[in-house]
Motif scaffolding. Sequence first.
Motif, PDB file in Angstrom:
ATOM      1  N   HIS A  14       0.401  -0.970  -0.055  1.00 39.41           N
ATOM      2  CA  HIS A  14       0.100   0.221   0.023  1.00 39.41           C
ATOM      3  C   HIS A  14       0.640   0.930   0.372  1.00 39.41           C
ATOM      4  CE1 HIS A  14      -3.266   2.805   1.462  1.00 39.41           C
ATOM      5  NE2 HIS A  14      -1.767   3.589   2.279  1.00 39.41           N
ATOM      6  N   TYR A  15       1.994   1.231   1.269  1.00 37.87           N
ATOM      7  CA  TYR A  15       2.663   2.397   0.482  1.00 37.87           C
ATOM      8  C   TYR A  15       3.717   2.839  -0.214  1.00 37.87           C
ATOM      9  CZ  TYR A  15       1.307   3.222   5.938  1.00 37.87           C
ATOM     10  OH  TYR A  15       0.391   3.327   7.017  1.00 37.87           O
ATOM     11  N   ALA A  16       3.406   1.720  -0.860  1.00 34.66           N
ATOM     12  CA  ALA A  16       4.387   1.054  -2.305  1.00 34.66           C
ATOM     13  C   ALA A  16       4.583   1.945  -3.235  1.00 34.66           C
ATOM     14  CB  ALA A  16       5.502   0.719  -2.776  1.00 34.66           C
ATOM     15  N   ARG A  17       2.527   1.746  -3.371  1.00 34.25           N
ATOM     16  CA  ARG A  17       1.783   2.144  -4.066  1.00 34.25           C
ATOM     17  C   ARG A  17       1.518   3.568  -3.949  1.00 34.25           C
ATOM     18  NH1 ARG A  17      -0.147  -2.372  -3.306  1.00 34.25           N
ATOM     19  NH2 ARG A  17      -1.855  -1.492  -2.073  1.00 34.25           N
ATOM     20  N   LYS A  18       1.466   4.465  -3.368  1.00 31.36           N
ATOM     21  CA  LYS A  18       1.491   5.451  -1.832  1.00 31.36           C
ATOM     22  C   LYS A  18       2.354   6.497  -2.506  1.00 31.36           C
ATOM     23  CE  LYS A  18      -0.105   7.069   1.984  1.00 31.36           C
ATOM     24  NZ  LYS A  18      -1.163   8.624   1.982  1.00 31.36           N
ATOM     25  N   ALA A  19       3.374   6.321  -1.921  1.00 37.11           N
ATOM     26  CA  ALA A  19       4.520   7.178  -2.839  1.00 37.11           C
ATOM     27  C   ALA A  19       4.415   7.036  -4.111  1.00 37.11           C
ATOM     28  CB  ALA A  19       5.255   5.807  -1.926  1.00 37.11           C
ATOM     29  N   LYS A  20       4.798   5.818  -5.013  1.00 40.15           N
ATOM     30  CA  LYS A  20       4.643   6.603  -6.003  1.00 40.15           C
ATOM     31  C   LYS A  20       3.459   7.525  -6.704  1.00 40.15           C
ATOM     32  CE  LYS A  20       5.207   3.389  -9.708  1.00 40.15           C
ATOM     33  NZ  LYS A  20       4.943   2.800 -10.915  1.00 40.15           N
ATOM     34  N   THR A  21       1.892   7.245  -6.602  1.00 36.61           N
ATOM     35  CA  THR A  21       0.700   8.210  -6.285  1.00 36.61           C
ATOM     36  C   THR A  21       1.396  10.459  -5.745  1.00 36.61           C
ATOM     37  OG1 THR A  21      -0.194   6.630  -6.710  1.00 36.61           O
ATOM     38  CG2 THR A  21      -1.489   8.482  -5.747  1.00 36.61           C
ATOM     39  N   GLU A  22       2.035  10.018  -5.071  1.00 37.50           N
ATOM     40  CA  GLU A  22       2.533  11.107  -4.036  1.00 37.50           C
ATOM     41  C   GLU A  22       3.504  11.775  -4.514  1.00 37.50           C
ATOM     42  OE1 GLU A  22       1.217  10.787   0.040  1.00 37.50           O
ATOM     43  OE2 GLU A  22      -0.291  10.860  -0.555  1.00 37.50           O
ATOM     44  N   HIS A  23       4.233  10.923  -5.481  1.00 40.49           N
ATOM     45  CA  HIS A  23       5.681  10.978  -6.660  1.00 40.49           C
ATOM     46  C   HIS A  23       6.463  11.462  -5.185  1.00 40.49           C
ATOM     47  CE1 HIS A  23       3.519  12.214  -9.756  1.00 40.49           C
ATOM     48  NE2 HIS A  23       2.404  12.745  -9.414  1.00 40.49           N
ATOM     49  N   TYR A  24       6.482  10.739  -4.216  1.00 35.60           N
ATOM     50  CA  TYR A  24       7.819  10.907  -3.571  1.00 35.60           C
ATOM     51  C   TYR A  24       8.496   9.149  -3.967  1.00 35.60           C
ATOM     52  CZ  TYR A  24       6.487  13.749   0.273  1.00 35.60           C
ATOM     53  OH  TYR A  24       5.253  14.783   1.075  1.00 35.60           O
ATOM     54  N   PRO A  25      10.596   9.464  -3.774  1.00 38.92           N
ATOM     55  CA  PRO A  25      10.988   8.338  -4.311  1.00 38.92           C
ATOM     56  C   PRO A  25      10.824   6.944  -3.395  1.00 38.92           C
ATOM     57  CG  PRO A  25      12.388   9.876  -4.015  1.00 38.92           C
ATOM     58  CD  PRO A  25      10.686   9.992  -4.048  1.00 38.92           C
ATOM     59  N   ALA A  26      10.186   6.675  -2.484  1.00 39.28           N
ATOM     60  CA  ALA A  26      10.154   5.700  -1.537  1.00 39.28           C
ATOM     61  C   ALA A  26       9.605   5.603  -0.794  1.00 39.28           C
ATOM     62  CB  ALA A  26      11.827   5.421  -1.128  1.00 39.28           C
ATOM     63  N   ARG A  27       8.973   4.630  -0.250  1.00 44.47           N
ATOM     64  CA  ARG A  27       8.343   4.569   0.920  1.00 44.47           C
ATOM     65  C   ARG A  27       8.122   4.730   1.947  1.00 44.47           C
ATOM     66  NH1 ARG A  27       8.027   0.448   4.316  1.00 44.47           N
ATOM     67  NH2 ARG A  27       5.522  -0.374   4.107  1.00 44.47           N
ATOM     68  N   SER A  28       9.168   5.437   2.135  1.00 45.53           N
ATOM     69  CA  SER A  28      10.449   5.165   3.727  1.00 45.53           C
ATOM     70  C   SER A  28       9.834   6.381   4.034  1.00 45.53           C
ATOM     71  CB  SER A  28      11.710   4.848   3.627  1.00 45.53           C
ATOM     72  OG  SER A  28      12.612   5.801   2.295  1.00 45.53           O
TER      73      SER A  28
END
Length: 207
Positions: A14-28
């Motif tokens: 979930h967080y990896a997908r969310k990071a992609k949607t929000e344009h952050y390079p990583a879920r961290s």
Amino acid sequence: MKRDPTKGRKTPDHYARKAKTEHYPARSVYKLQEIQKKHNVLKPGNAVLDLGCFPGSWMMFAAETVGRGGKVTGIDLKKVATHMPAQATSLQEDIYEIDREALAGTLGPLDVVLSDMAPDTMGNKFTDAARSFHLAAAALDLALFLLKPGGHFVCKVFQGEDFQNFVNMVKAEFERHKVFKPETCRKDSKETYVIGFSKKESTHVGS
Ligand SMILES: C[S@@+](CC[C@H](N)C(=O)[O-])C[C@H]1O[C@@H](n2cnc3c(N)ncnc32)[C@H](O)[C@@H]1O
């Protein structure tokens, strides 16, 4: 959830997908967001050092939080290619080899030092934890050199036999400390964050 048999870990969550949607390079990024929401370490206008900054999600979030009046400098062995806000820059350096006097001259006294550094894991929990402790101790040493009195320190460290030792090292140098495991950490991960609030005035008389 399906497992990826080649990697032995869950497929992008979930967080990896969310990071992609929000344009952050990583879920961290969501770990730092949780730390910030709970402990409010970053303030507008702050000067921040981000150790182990690649690929750049903590840097990006920190830069958004400190705003145009602040400054974020990232350091990593790897070069950050992600486009950053103007107040964020990065250096490709090894924390163990950095010239800290030169760094202090360039950056000036800092409000916050973050470290999300992690060793390349070998799959041996003792070796991985020992290498994580070594990185965390180097981050603390640099933070104590660069932080203003009153500055804050956030550091990832794997839980292992030196963990309590590291907590005690932070406790000795800061007015208050916390051990915090964000909910976004993978369930099987040993990583934990130690936060030092408000660096004490130097107690080394004559230094
Ligand atoms: C989990 S990643 C950091 C992710 C980053 N916080 C983000 O949100 O994009 C850990 C990083 O620590 C860096 N690292 C490990 N050892 C280091 C060292 N000796 N000096 C500098 N960086 C190091 C690695 O290259 C890696 O990119």
